[in-house]
Design an enzyme around this catalytic site. Structure first.
Site, PDB file in Angstrom:
ATOM      1  N   HIS A 148      -4.545   1.562   7.533  1.00 15.27           N
ATOM      2  CA  HIS A 148      -3.144   1.819   7.195  1.00 15.27           C
ATOM      3  C   HIS A 148      -2.458   2.348   8.451  1.00 15.27           C
ATOM      4  O   HIS A 148      -3.096   2.999   9.284  1.00 15.27           O
ATOM      5  CB  HIS A 148      -3.018   2.910   6.130  1.00 15.27           C
ATOM      6  CG  HIS A 148      -3.413   2.501   4.750  1.00 15.27           C
ATOM      7  ND1 HIS A 148      -4.195   3.278   3.935  1.00 15.27           N
ATOM      8  CD2 HIS A 148      -3.111   1.396   4.022  1.00 15.27           C
ATOM      9  CE1 HIS A 148      -4.364   2.680   2.762  1.00 15.27           C
ATOM     10  NE2 HIS A 148      -3.734   1.529   2.795  1.00 15.27           N
ATOM     11  N   GLU A 179       0.829  -1.218   0.000  1.00 13.97           N
ATOM     12  CA  GLU A 179       0.000   0.000   0.000  1.00 13.97           C
ATOM     13  C   GLU A 179       0.858   1.261   0.000  1.00 13.97           C
ATOM     14  O   GLU A 179       0.390   2.351   0.327  1.00 13.97           O
ATOM     15  CB  GLU A 179      -0.949  -0.023   1.204  1.00 13.97           C
ATOM     16  CG  GLU A 179      -1.895  -1.217   1.200  1.00 13.97           C
ATOM     17  CD  GLU A 179      -3.167  -1.016   0.350  1.00 13.97           C
ATOM     18  OE1 GLU A 179      -3.700   0.101   0.330  1.00 13.97           O
ATOM     19  OE2 GLU A 179      -3.608  -1.991  -0.302  1.00 13.97           O
ATOM     20  N   CYS A 239      -3.072  11.140   3.724  1.00 14.97           N
ATOM     21  CA  CYS A 239      -3.404  10.228   2.610  1.00 14.97           C
ATOM     22  C   CYS A 239      -3.216  10.932   1.287  1.00 14.97           C
ATOM     23  O   CYS A 239      -2.893  10.327   0.276  1.00 14.97           O
ATOM     24  CB  CYS A 239      -4.862   9.785   2.663  1.00 14.97           C
ATOM     25  SG  CYS A 239      -5.350   8.972   4.157  1.00 14.97           S
TER      26      CYS A 239
HETATM   27  O1  SUG Z   1      -7.855   2.958   0.057  1.00 15.90           O
HETATM   28  N1  SUG Z   1     -10.653   5.081   0.196  1.00 15.90           N
HETATM   29  C1  SUG Z   1      -9.210   4.913   0.268  1.00 15.90           C
HETATM   30  C2  SUG Z   1      -8.637   5.844   1.296  1.00 15.90           C
HETATM   31  C3  SUG Z   1      -7.126   5.823   1.277  1.00 15.90           C
HETATM   32  C4  SUG Z   1      -6.520   6.533   2.419  1.00 15.90           C
HETATM   33  N2  SUG Z   1      -5.109   6.463   2.334  1.00 15.90           N
HETATM   34  C5  SUG Z   1      -4.248   6.445   3.365  1.00 15.90           C
HETATM   35  N3  SUG Z   1      -4.654   6.213   4.593  1.00 15.90           N
HETATM   36  N4  SUG Z   1      -3.016   6.586   3.102  1.00 15.90           N
HETATM   37  C6  SUG Z   1      -8.856   3.474   0.605  1.00 15.90           C
HETATM   38  O2  SUG Z   1      -9.547   2.861   1.421  1.00 15.90           O
HETATM   39  C7  SUG Z   1     -12.851   4.755  -0.805  1.00 15.90           C
HETATM   40  C8  SUG Z   1     -13.452   4.715  -2.175  1.00 15.90           C
HETATM   41  C9  SUG Z   1     -14.957   4.576  -2.139  1.00 15.90           C
HETATM   42  O3  SUG Z   1     -15.466   3.900  -1.241  1.00 15.90           O
HETATM   43  O4  SUG Z   1     -15.625   5.136  -3.048  1.00 15.90           O
HETATM   44  C10 SUG Z   1     -11.341   4.571  -0.833  1.00 15.90           C
HETATM   45  O5  SUG Z   1     -10.813   3.988  -1.747  1.00 15.90           O
END
Ligand code: SUG
Length: 444
Positions: free
Chosen positions: A250, A174, A371
């Site tokens: 994460h 990730e 993020c």
């Molecule tokens: O991968 N949300 C992302 C958020 C990423 C956050 N990144 C970090 N913490 N670095 C994920 O879960 C949601 C998309 C949706 O539900 O439409 C989403 O992909």
């Protein structure tokens, strides 16, 4: 060698929507199928970039990806013209259509893992695109992420961009969301901390029971090998599986580091004392003392950390040696967190300033300030060698605001994804963007 940290924020794409695609990410699941505002989301992100650039922090951006992902839709049997593909997918597989439309590349902390030149064996800055194979909607990002990184960091004398690891569960990767670099100064050799959620081959290692652990130990080790990191200055630590089960999908939802400071929750790691011990030893090898800023459960319960995204903040070094913490508005709305932060900045420690942003559009999908950014520490020569068109300036900010105003919708509901006009709008917007950024071959 001196170096400066640049934050590459993801420019939110025109198809930003709430599709509930991320099992284990509480916000994504809670806001499923609500209406989004892509225009506002992009403007909120741009406002953060502009404000931080104006403060003198190194700020750049990574462009959004082309959506919908027609290659994905065609590869699973949807045929015909683009409009036919969209209408069949909307009818037969609306969730997969939402995956093909996701604007998730905005969370560039997941785009890649980055090791600065001071840490790598060959003296180049290394990037490995993250395979993100835990989620269908994110598993196809890496090709375009690697392409964008190669376009920006083209000079192979300074930069190496590696393709993603094999897209299989053993190598779940990730990117920088589970990677922290600790150091004395950004330009000197540092300690790279990899936090993993599970191990594919160590059957004895604990694992979460409810939600997936997205990052594996094996992936972290592979990235460290690709980047030529020294074993002495590389630390692997297991994330606490219990907090993954509470929505910490994460490590950057429960810890953040910068320079010699590690700001973390007492429950972040499976073995807190062991983790700190390893870090202190490795940091000794680079002549740095770890400044461990521990947040106790008694002050901030894990649920409050998840609701506020306290740890999904950016810790930024200021010219006077102090640090600013860049936080989302939600931190002021959760009582325990607001109180904690008040004491933190008044306490005489290294963090003496809070910078708040309204990032609600991204937050509703589980993406906070950290993020939205990928950190890259660059020497002056490296900074001069990267593509300059993505550096945030007042001029670029105004250009992009006008571009967003021209191309983005201010409301997107799940049913809108079936509208063939949306695909055309996104395509036209991105074509213009590649010209504005001076990256003509960015998209297919
Ligand atoms: O991968 N949300 C992302 C958020 C990423 C956050 N990144 C970090 N913490 N670095 C994920 O879960 C949601 C998309 C949706 O539900 O439409 C989403 O992909």
């Amino acid at each position: 060698m001196s170096a400066r940290e640049f934050n590459f924020d993801g420019l939110v794409g025109p198809s930003h929507n709430y599709a509930g695609l991320s099992f284990g990410n509480v916000a994504s699941f809670s806001n499923v199928k609500s209406a989004s505002n892509p225009k506002l989301a992009a403007l909120q992100g741009l406002a953060k970039m502009r404000a931080l650039a104006a403060r003198g922090f190194g700020q750049a951006l990574l462009p959004p990806q082309d959506r919908p992902n027609f290659r994905l839709l065609r590869s699973i049997g949807f045929t015909g013209t683009d409009a036919e593909v969209l209408s069949k997918a909307a009818r037969e597989a609306p969730v997969i259509l939402a995956c093909a439309y996701s604007a998730s590349p905005m969370w560039t902390a997941n785009a890649a893992t980055v090791s600065p030149s001071a840490d790598s064996a060959d003296g180049r800055t290394h990037f490995t695109a993250a395979n993100l194979n835990n989620k269908l909607h994110r598993a196809f990002e890496h090709e375009q992420s690697a392409r964008a990184l190669r376009a920006i960091f083209k000079d192979e004398k300074h930069f190496a961009v590696h393709d993603a690891l094999p897209g299989t569960p053993a190598f779940g990767d990730e990117g920088a969301a589970n990677h922290t670099r600790l150091c004395k100064e950004h330009g000197s050799a540092g300690v790279e901390l990899f936090v993993y959620g599970r191990s594919e081959f160590d059957a004895g290692a604990p694992a979460p029971r409810k939600y997936p652990a997205r990052q594996t130990l094996e992936a972290s080790q592979a990235v460290a090998r690709l980047h030529g990191l020294s074993a002495e200055r590389t630390v692997y630590v297991q994330q606490n599986p219990d907090v993954i089960d509470q929505g910490v999908f994460h490590n950057d939802v429960i810890a953040v580091g910068n320079a010699n400071a590690l700001f973390y929750h007492e429950q972040a790691f499976a073995d807190e004392a062991g983790a700190l011990d390893q870090l202190r030893r490795a940091m000794g090898a680079v002549g740095a003392d770890l400044n461990a800023i521990r947040v106790d459960t008694a002050h901030v319960p894990v649920a409050d950390a998840v609701a506020s995204y306290l740890f999904n903040s950016q810790l930024l070094s200021k010219a006077d040696g102090k640090m600013a913490l860049v936080i989302p508005h939600e931190c002021q709305e959760v009582g325990s967190v607001a109180r904690y932060l008040e004491n933190l900045v008044a306490g005489g420690g290294v963090v003496d300033e809070l910078i708040h942003f309204d990032l609600r559009q991204s937050m509703r999908n589980g993406g906070g300030p950290a993020c939205l950014r990928l950190r890259v520490a660059l020497t002056d020569a490296e900074a001069a060698a990267m593509h300059q068109g993505v550096l945030m300036t007042e001029a670029l900010y105004h250009t992009l605001v006008a571009w967003v105003e021209k191309h983005y919708r201010d409301r997107l509901e799940p049913a809108d994804l079936a509208d063939p006009q949306l695909a055309i709008e996104v395509h036209n917007a991105l074509e213009e963007l590649s010209r504005l950024l001076g990256l003509p071959g960015l998209y297919d």
